[in-house]
Write a protein that holds these residues in place. Structure first.
Motif, PDB file in Angstrom:
ATOM      1  N   LEU A  53      -6.571 -36.768 -52.817  1.00  9.48           N
ATOM      2  CA  LEU A  53      -8.107 -35.428 -53.221  1.00  9.48           C
ATOM      3  C   LEU A  53      -9.127 -36.089 -51.666  1.00  9.48           C
ATOM      4  N   ASN A  54      -9.955 -35.478 -50.839  1.00  8.94           N
ATOM      5  CA  ASN A  54     -10.987 -35.496 -50.389  1.00  8.94           C
ATOM      6  C   ASN A  54     -11.822 -35.979 -50.753  1.00  8.94           C
ATOM      7  N   HIS A  55     -13.046 -36.662 -50.165  1.00 12.94           N
ATOM      8  CA  HIS A  55     -14.663 -37.126 -50.499  1.00 12.94           C
ATOM      9  C   HIS A  55     -15.160 -36.656 -51.454  1.00 12.94           C
ATOM     10  N   PHE A  56     -14.906 -34.908 -51.607  1.00 11.63           N
ATOM     11  CA  PHE A  56     -15.906 -34.367 -52.585  1.00 11.63           C
ATOM     12  C   PHE A  56     -14.653 -34.622 -53.920  1.00 11.63           C
ATOM     13  N   GLY A  57     -13.704 -34.682 -54.288  1.00  7.28           N
ATOM     14  CA  GLY A  57     -12.322 -35.026 -55.019  1.00  7.28           C
ATOM     15  C   GLY A  57     -12.594 -33.689 -55.187  1.00  7.28           C
ATOM     16  N   ASP A  58     -11.926 -33.133 -54.016  1.00  2.37           N
ATOM     17  CA  ASP A  58     -11.182 -31.673 -53.577  1.00  2.37           C
ATOM     18  C   ASP A  58     -10.153 -31.850 -53.703  1.00  2.37           C
ATOM     19  N   VAL A  59      -9.104 -30.999 -55.293  1.00  3.59           N
ATOM     20  CA  VAL A  59      -7.329 -31.710 -54.502  1.00  3.59           C
ATOM     21  C   VAL A  59      -6.900 -31.162 -52.853  1.00  3.59           C
ATOM     22  N   ILE A  60      -6.122 -32.326 -52.632  1.00  2.64           N
ATOM     23  CA  ILE A  60      -5.903 -31.300 -51.545  1.00  2.64           C
ATOM     24  C   ILE A  60      -4.768 -30.970 -51.407  1.00  2.64           C
ATOM     25  N   ASP A  61      -3.733 -32.252 -52.074  1.00  2.00           N
ATOM     26  CA  ASP A  61      -2.417 -31.944 -51.774  1.00  2.00           C
ATOM     27  C   ASP A  61      -1.559 -32.858 -53.472  1.00  2.00           C
ATOM     28  N   GLU A  62      -0.503 -32.386 -54.183  1.00  4.20           N
ATOM     29  CA  GLU A  62      -0.067 -33.256 -55.138  1.00  4.20           C
ATOM     30  C   GLU A  62       0.634 -32.976 -54.746  1.00  4.20           C
ATOM     31  N   THR A  63       1.984 -33.700 -55.321  1.00  2.00           N
ATOM     32  CA  THR A  63       3.810 -33.929 -56.519  1.00  2.00           C
ATOM     33  C   THR A  63       3.717 -34.510 -57.471  1.00  2.00           C
ATOM     34  N   MET A  64       4.787 -34.565 -57.905  1.00  2.00           N
ATOM     35  CA  MET A  64       5.459 -35.622 -59.240  1.00  2.00           C
ATOM     36  C   MET A  64       6.725 -36.019 -58.811  1.00  2.00           C
ATOM     37  N   LEU A  65       6.268 -36.953 -58.846  1.00  2.00           N
ATOM     38  CA  LEU A  65       7.289 -38.083 -59.157  1.00  2.00           C
ATOM     39  C   LEU A  65       8.529 -38.610 -61.109  1.00  2.00           C
ATOM     40  N   HIS A  66       9.773 -38.061 -60.725  1.00  2.00           N
ATOM     41  CA  HIS A  66       9.731 -37.865 -61.771  1.00  2.00           C
ATOM     42  C   HIS A  66      11.107 -39.278 -62.191  1.00  2.00           C
ATOM     43  N   TYR A  67      11.228 -40.128 -61.515  1.00  2.00           N
ATOM     44  CA  TYR A  67      11.893 -41.048 -61.380  1.00  2.00           C
ATOM     45  C   TYR A  67      11.914 -42.273 -61.606  1.00  2.00           C
ATOM     46  N   MET A  68       9.920 -42.709 -60.292  1.00  2.00           N
ATOM     47  CA  MET A  68       9.865 -43.695 -60.142  1.00  2.00           C
ATOM     48  C   MET A  68       9.844 -44.923 -61.144  1.00  2.00           C
ATOM     49  N   LYS A  69      10.239 -44.570 -62.074  1.00  2.00           N
ATOM     50  CA  LYS A  69       9.943 -45.954 -63.175  1.00  2.00           C
ATOM     51  C   LYS A  69      10.983 -45.963 -63.696  1.00  2.00           C
ATOM     52  N   THR A  70      12.025 -45.017 -63.386  1.00  2.00           N
ATOM     53  CA  THR A  70      13.953 -45.735 -63.944  1.00  2.00           C
ATOM     54  C   THR A  70      13.887 -46.808 -63.110  1.00  2.00           C
ATOM     55  N   TYR A  71      14.825 -47.717 -64.391  1.00  2.00           N
ATOM     56  CA  TYR A  71      15.598 -48.679 -64.402  1.00  2.00           C
ATOM     57  C   TYR A  71      16.451 -49.035 -64.479  1.00  2.00           C
ATOM     58  N   ILE A  72      17.312 -49.176 -63.678  1.00  2.00           N
ATOM     59  CA  ILE A  72      18.851 -49.872 -64.079  1.00  2.00           C
ATOM     60  C   ILE A  72      18.843 -51.146 -63.476  1.00  2.00           C
ATOM     61  N   ARG A  73      20.011 -51.648 -64.373  1.00  2.00           N
ATOM     62  CA  ARG A  73      19.525 -52.884 -64.518  1.00  2.00           C
ATOM     63  C   ARG A  73      21.398 -53.386 -64.142  1.00  2.00           C
ATOM     64  N   LEU A  74      20.977 -54.687 -63.438  1.00  2.00           N
ATOM     65  CA  LEU A  74      22.146 -54.998 -62.317  1.00  2.00           C
ATOM     66  C   LEU A  74      22.960 -56.185 -62.906  1.00  2.00           C
ATOM     67  N   ASN A  75      23.817 -56.707 -63.376  1.00  2.00           N
ATOM     68  CA  ASN A  75      24.485 -57.193 -63.961  1.00  2.00           C
ATOM     69  C   ASN A  75      24.778 -57.795 -62.856  1.00  2.00           C
ATOM     70  N   PRO A  76      24.940 -59.492 -62.218  1.00  2.00           N
ATOM     71  CA  PRO A  76      25.444 -60.307 -61.252  1.00  2.00           C
ATOM     72  C   PRO A  76      26.343 -60.372 -61.809  1.00  2.00           C
ATOM     73  N   ASN A  77      26.810 -60.612 -63.117  1.00  2.00           N
ATOM     74  CA  ASN A  77      28.367 -60.931 -62.888  1.00  2.00           C
ATOM     75  C   ASN A  77      29.336 -60.307 -62.462  1.00  2.00           C
ATOM     76  N   SER A  78      29.022 -58.922 -62.302  1.00  2.00           N
ATOM     77  CA  SER A  78      29.604 -57.786 -62.408  1.00  2.00           C
ATOM     78  C   SER A  78      29.625 -57.726 -60.631  1.00  2.00           C
ATOM     79  N   ASN A  79      29.504 -58.555 -59.556  1.00  2.00           N
ATOM     80  CA  ASN A  79      29.494 -57.698 -58.585  1.00  2.00           C
ATOM     81  C   ASN A  79      28.789 -56.439 -58.323  1.00  2.00           C
ATOM     82  N   ASN A  80      27.379 -55.994 -58.793  1.00  2.00           N
ATOM     83  CA  ASN A  80      26.997 -54.940 -58.700  1.00  2.00           C
ATOM     84  C   ASN A  80      27.808 -53.264 -58.840  1.00  2.00           C
ATOM     85  N   VAL A  81      28.706 -53.673 -59.439  1.00  2.00           N
ATOM     86  CA  VAL A  81      29.333 -52.783 -59.523  1.00  2.00           C
ATOM     87  C   VAL A  81      28.455 -51.980 -61.155  1.00  2.00           C
TER      88      VAL A  81
END
Length: 130
Positions: A53-81
């Motif tokens: 947004l600019n300082h007036f609140g007008d939208v200048i640009d936008e985008t979507m992030l589909h996978y930022m909240k993705t959680y991958i659990r790595l098992n420390p006992n599996s050598n990160n496989v």
């Protein structure tokens, strides 16, 4: 990446106008002519949105992030496989992180505001601060 950017977490019902109205006059003057990045963190299976947004609140640009909240659990006992599926999900998350970084570097917002409607938003903040 974000050393010169103010990072603000706000309640779900805050408005851009309210944020600027409640700031000190000097702070409002400092933001005049500057861009503000608002991040709306989607629910678990929904994308997150970056809205510049600019300082007036007008939208200048936008985008979507589909996978930022993705959680991958790595098992420390599996050598990160990790499974092929998890590897693909991790790559998609890394792609979203790069998209976020490029978006911020391209637009250089003065302030980044993150929706704080739930725990996912708090986790999102931790991810982008790294």
């Amino acid at each position: 990446m974000m050393k010169n950017v103010s990072l603000v977490i706000h309640a779900q019902d805050w408005k851009y106008y309210g944020l600027c109205r409640n700031r000190h006059d000097g702070e409002r003057e400092r933001l005049r002519g500057k861009n503000i990045l608002s991040i709306i963190v989607g629910e678990e299976n929904s994308p997150s949105f970056l809205v510049l947004l600019n300082h007036f609140g007008d939208v200048i640009d936008e985008t979507m992030l589909h996978y930022m909240k993705t959680y991958i659990r790595l098992n420390p006992n599996s050598n990160n496989v990790i499974s092929t599926h998890d590897r693909l999900q991790l790559q998609k998350k890394n792609d979203d992180l790069k998209l976020f970084k490029d978006f911020v570097e391209q637009h250089k917002p003065e302030v980044i505001i993150i929706d704080a409607g739930d725990l996912l938003a708090r986790n999102f903040k931790v991810i982008i601060e790294k």
